[in-house]
Design a protein around this motif. Sequence first.
Motif, PDB file in Angstrom:
ATOM      1  N   PHE A   1       0.829  -1.211   0.000  1.00 12.14           N
ATOM      2  CA  PHE A   1       0.000   0.000   0.000  1.00 12.14           C
ATOM      3  C   PHE A   1       0.861   1.259   0.000  1.00 12.14           C
ATOM      4  O   PHE A   1       0.521   2.264  -0.623  1.00 12.14           O
ATOM      5  CB  PHE A   1      -0.921  -0.012   1.220  1.00 12.14           C
ATOM      6  N   ASN A   2       1.995   1.184   0.703  1.00 12.19           N
ATOM      7  CA  ASN A   2       2.904   2.323   0.781  1.00 12.19           C
ATOM      8  C   ASN A   2       3.927   2.366  -0.350  1.00 12.19           C
ATOM      9  O   ASN A   2       4.860   3.167  -0.321  1.00 12.19           O
ATOM     10  CB  ASN A   2       3.624   2.321   2.131  1.00 12.19           C
ATOM     11  N   GLY A   3       3.766   1.489  -1.334  1.00 11.38           N
ATOM     12  CA  GLY A   3       4.603   1.535  -2.521  1.00 11.38           C
ATOM     13  C   GLY A   3       5.877   0.723  -2.464  1.00 11.38           C
ATOM     14  O   GLY A   3       6.670   0.752  -3.409  1.00 11.38           O
ATOM     15  N   ASN A   4       6.088  -0.011  -1.375  1.00  9.43           N
ATOM     16  CA  ASN A   4       7.301  -0.832  -1.260  1.00  9.43           C
ATOM     17  C   ASN A   4       6.989  -2.240  -1.754  1.00  9.43           C
ATOM     18  O   ASN A   4       6.742  -3.159  -0.968  1.00  9.43           O
ATOM     19  CB  ASN A   4       7.785  -0.869   0.194  1.00  9.43           C
TER      20      ASN A   4
ATOM     21  N   PHE B   1       8.890  -4.419  -3.295  1.00  6.92           N
ATOM     22  CA  PHE B   1       9.917  -5.428  -3.050  1.00  6.92           C
ATOM     23  C   PHE B   1       9.663  -6.146  -1.738  1.00  6.92           C
ATOM     24  O   PHE B   1       9.558  -7.384  -1.691  1.00  6.92           O
ATOM     25  CB  PHE B   1      11.312  -4.783  -3.033  1.00  6.92           C
ATOM     26  N   TRP B   2       9.554  -5.384  -0.656  1.00  8.21           N
ATOM     27  CA  TRP B   2       9.344  -6.018   0.645  1.00  8.21           C
ATOM     28  C   TRP B   2       7.932  -6.571   0.778  1.00  8.21           C
ATOM     29  O   TRP B   2       7.699  -7.518   1.535  1.00  8.21           O
ATOM     30  CB  TRP B   2       9.673  -5.046   1.769  1.00  8.21           C
ATOM     31  N   GLY B   3       7.000  -6.001   0.038  1.00  5.04           N
ATOM     32  CA  GLY B   3       5.660  -6.575   0.013  1.00  5.04           C
ATOM     33  C   GLY B   3       5.690  -7.987  -0.536  1.00  5.04           C
ATOM     34  O   GLY B   3       5.024  -8.891  -0.022  1.00  5.04           O
ATOM     35  N   ALA B   4       6.479  -8.189  -1.599  1.00  7.45           N
ATOM     36  CA  ALA B   4       6.621  -9.522  -2.195  1.00  7.45           C
ATOM     37  C   ALA B   4       7.416 -10.450  -1.279  1.00  7.45           C
ATOM     38  O   ALA B   4       7.066 -11.619  -1.111  1.00  7.45           O
ATOM     39  CB  ALA B   4       7.302  -9.413  -3.556  1.00  7.45           C
ATOM     40  N   VAL B   5       8.481  -9.923  -0.675  1.00  5.27           N
ATOM     41  CA  VAL B   5       9.310 -10.736   0.216  1.00  5.27           C
ATOM     42  C   VAL B   5       8.492 -11.247   1.398  1.00  5.27           C
ATOM     43  O   VAL B   5       8.634 -12.403   1.827  1.00  5.27           O
ATOM     44  CB  VAL B   5      10.529  -9.931   0.719  1.00  5.27           C
TER      45      VAL B   5
ATOM     46  N   TYR C   1      -2.179  -5.546  -7.985  1.00  5.56           N
ATOM     47  CA  TYR C   1      -2.913  -4.317  -8.300  1.00  5.56           C
ATOM     48  C   TYR C   1      -1.982  -3.110  -8.318  1.00  5.56           C
ATOM     49  O   TYR C   1      -2.022  -2.291  -9.229  1.00  5.56           O
ATOM     50  CB  TYR C   1      -4.033  -4.106  -7.282  1.00  5.56           C
ATOM     51  N   LYS C   2      -1.128  -3.011  -7.297  1.00  2.20           N
ATOM     52  CA  LYS C   2      -0.207  -1.871  -7.229  1.00  2.20           C
ATOM     53  C   LYS C   2       0.874  -1.966  -8.296  1.00  2.20           C
ATOM     54  O   LYS C   2       1.364  -0.939  -8.787  1.00  2.20           O
ATOM     55  CB  LYS C   2       0.436  -1.799  -5.839  1.00  2.20           C
ATOM     56  N   LEU C   3       1.251  -3.197  -8.656  1.00  2.00           N
ATOM     57  CA  LEU C   3       2.300  -3.381  -9.656  1.00  2.00           C
ATOM     58  C   LEU C   3       1.842  -2.924 -11.035  1.00  2.00           C
ATOM     59  O   LEU C   3       2.546  -2.172 -11.715  1.00  2.00           O
ATOM     60  CB  LEU C   3       2.730  -4.848  -9.711  1.00  2.00           C
ATOM     61  N   GLN C   4       0.649  -3.362 -11.462  1.00  2.00           N
ATOM     62  CA  GLN C   4       0.220  -3.050 -12.826  1.00  2.00           C
ATOM     63  C   GLN C   4      -1.288  -3.019 -13.019  1.00  2.00           C
ATOM     64  O   GLN C   4      -1.780  -2.296 -13.880  1.00  2.00           O
ATOM     65  CB  GLN C   4       0.821  -4.072 -13.794  1.00  2.00           C
ATOM     66  N   LEU C   5      -2.049  -3.776 -12.234  1.00  2.00           N
ATOM     67  CA  LEU C   5      -3.484  -3.889 -12.481  1.00  2.00           C
ATOM     68  C   LEU C   5      -4.219  -2.558 -12.386  1.00  2.00           C
ATOM     69  O   LEU C   5      -5.234  -2.353 -13.054  1.00  2.00           O
ATOM     70  CB  LEU C   5      -4.120  -4.899 -11.521  1.00  2.00           C
ATOM     71  N   ALA C   6      -3.704  -1.660 -11.540  1.00  2.00           N
ATOM     72  CA  ALA C   6      -4.362  -0.359 -11.378  1.00  2.00           C
ATOM     73  C   ALA C   6      -4.427   0.412 -12.693  1.00  2.00           C
ATOM     74  O   ALA C   6      -5.301   1.271 -12.875  1.00  2.00           O
ATOM     75  CB  ALA C   6      -3.638   0.470 -10.319  1.00  2.00           C
ATOM     76  N   GLU C   7      -3.514   0.092 -13.615  1.00  2.00           N
ATOM     77  CA  GLU C   7      -3.483   0.789 -14.906  1.00  2.00           C
ATOM     78  C   GLU C   7      -4.675   0.424 -15.796  1.00  2.00           C
ATOM     79  O   GLU C   7      -4.926   1.092 -16.785  1.00  2.00           O
ATOM     80  CB  GLU C   7      -2.189   0.433 -15.652  1.00  2.00           C
ATOM     81  N   PHE C   8      -5.409  -0.633 -15.424  1.00  2.00           N
ATOM     82  CA  PHE C   8      -6.476  -1.130 -16.285  1.00  2.00           C
ATOM     83  C   PHE C   8      -7.877  -0.803 -15.758  1.00  2.00           C
ATOM     84  O   PHE C   8      -8.862  -1.377 -16.229  1.00  2.00           O
ATOM     85  CB  PHE C   8      -6.332  -2.646 -16.476  1.00  2.00           C
ATOM     86  N   GLY C   9      -7.952   0.116 -14.801  1.00  2.00           N
ATOM     87  CA  GLY C   9      -9.254   0.567 -14.318  1.00  2.00           C
ATOM     88  C   GLY C   9     -10.102  -0.549 -13.741  1.00  2.00           C
ATOM     89  O   GLY C   9      -9.650  -1.331 -12.904  1.00  2.00           O
ATOM     90  N   ILE C  10     -11.348  -0.636 -14.212  1.00  2.00           N
ATOM     91  CA  ILE C  10     -12.292  -1.628 -13.707  1.00  2.00           C
ATOM     92  C   ILE C  10     -11.777  -3.048 -13.920  1.00  2.00           C
ATOM     93  O   ILE C  10     -11.906  -3.910 -13.050  1.00  2.00           O
ATOM     94  CB  ILE C  10     -13.670  -1.468 -14.380  1.00  2.00           C
ATOM     95  N   LEU C  11     -11.165  -3.300 -15.071  1.00  2.00           N
ATOM     96  CA  LEU C  11     -10.638  -4.638 -15.355  1.00  2.00           C
ATOM     97  C   LEU C  11      -9.583  -5.029 -14.327  1.00  2.00           C
ATOM     98  O   LEU C  11      -9.551  -6.170 -13.861  1.00  2.00           O
ATOM     99  CB  LEU C  11     -10.044  -4.703 -16.757  1.00  2.00           C
ATOM    100  N   GLY C  12      -8.719  -4.081 -13.968  1.00  2.00           N
ATOM    101  CA  GLY C  12      -7.701  -4.358 -12.976  1.00  2.00           C
ATOM    102  C   GLY C  12      -8.304  -4.668 -11.619  1.00  2.00           C
ATOM    103  O   GLY C  12      -7.847  -5.584 -10.919  1.00  2.00           O
TER     104      GLY C  12
END
Length: 234
Positions: free
Chosen positions: A26-29, A31-35, A82-93
């Motif tokens: 949520f805070n844009g990190n 890398f550590w979100g994935a870890v 979602y934060k990585l890329q899905l947000a770019e697709f609006g409703i579909l994301g």
Amino acid sequence: MSKSLIPNGLTSMNLVFGMCSIILTFNGNLFWGAVCILLALVADGLDGRSARALNVSSEIGKEMDSLCDLVSFGAAPAMLAYKLQLAEFGILGCVAAVFFALCGMWRLARFNVNTTVVHGYFMGLAIPAGGCLIATSTLLVNSIGYDLKELSYAYPIIVMVVAYLMVSTVHYPDFKGDGEKMNIIAKAVAAIIFMLILWLGRDGIGYAVLFGIFAAYAIFGIVNHSINLLSGNK
């Protein structure tokens, strides 16, 4: 001190890491979100083993495990994607992210009610594997600097396909003994996929290995199950 505190503590750490992943993402990190999702996998793998080793397996422990898995491998990866890329697709994301979490919930519920019915294999991709596919792919694409925009609408589709695999009837080996017949062709396909990922992700080889393991396993199940169905080995 009750011996059950050890496995229950590990199960709780699964949830702790899952929540940390969501907060960090949520805070844009990313890398550590994935870890944190991968750390949740470690905790998830240790809790059941410690419970069996200490002979303190319980129904409440099993329920705790499922609830924690939904957060760490359902909600957290959905948020990460979602934060990585899905947000770019609006409703579909949004649909893709929510669909992933919903399929994770359904996968866990089905697993819990089928524990006395399904033996020797996993019906559908296990939710930890699905969540770690999202986590390791995130680590890999960030490490090699790959622009996911090149995939265009393929990314949300891939996320939804992984989600569907969790609720599918594809049989995945559980590596606990006699179960699904593992065909040499499926093994070869999985090995080729794994090596291809290593080559494409050679600039981030460590992350490529991690992603390759989960991706090859996902592909192996599809190919292996298809071959078994065609040959009559259900």
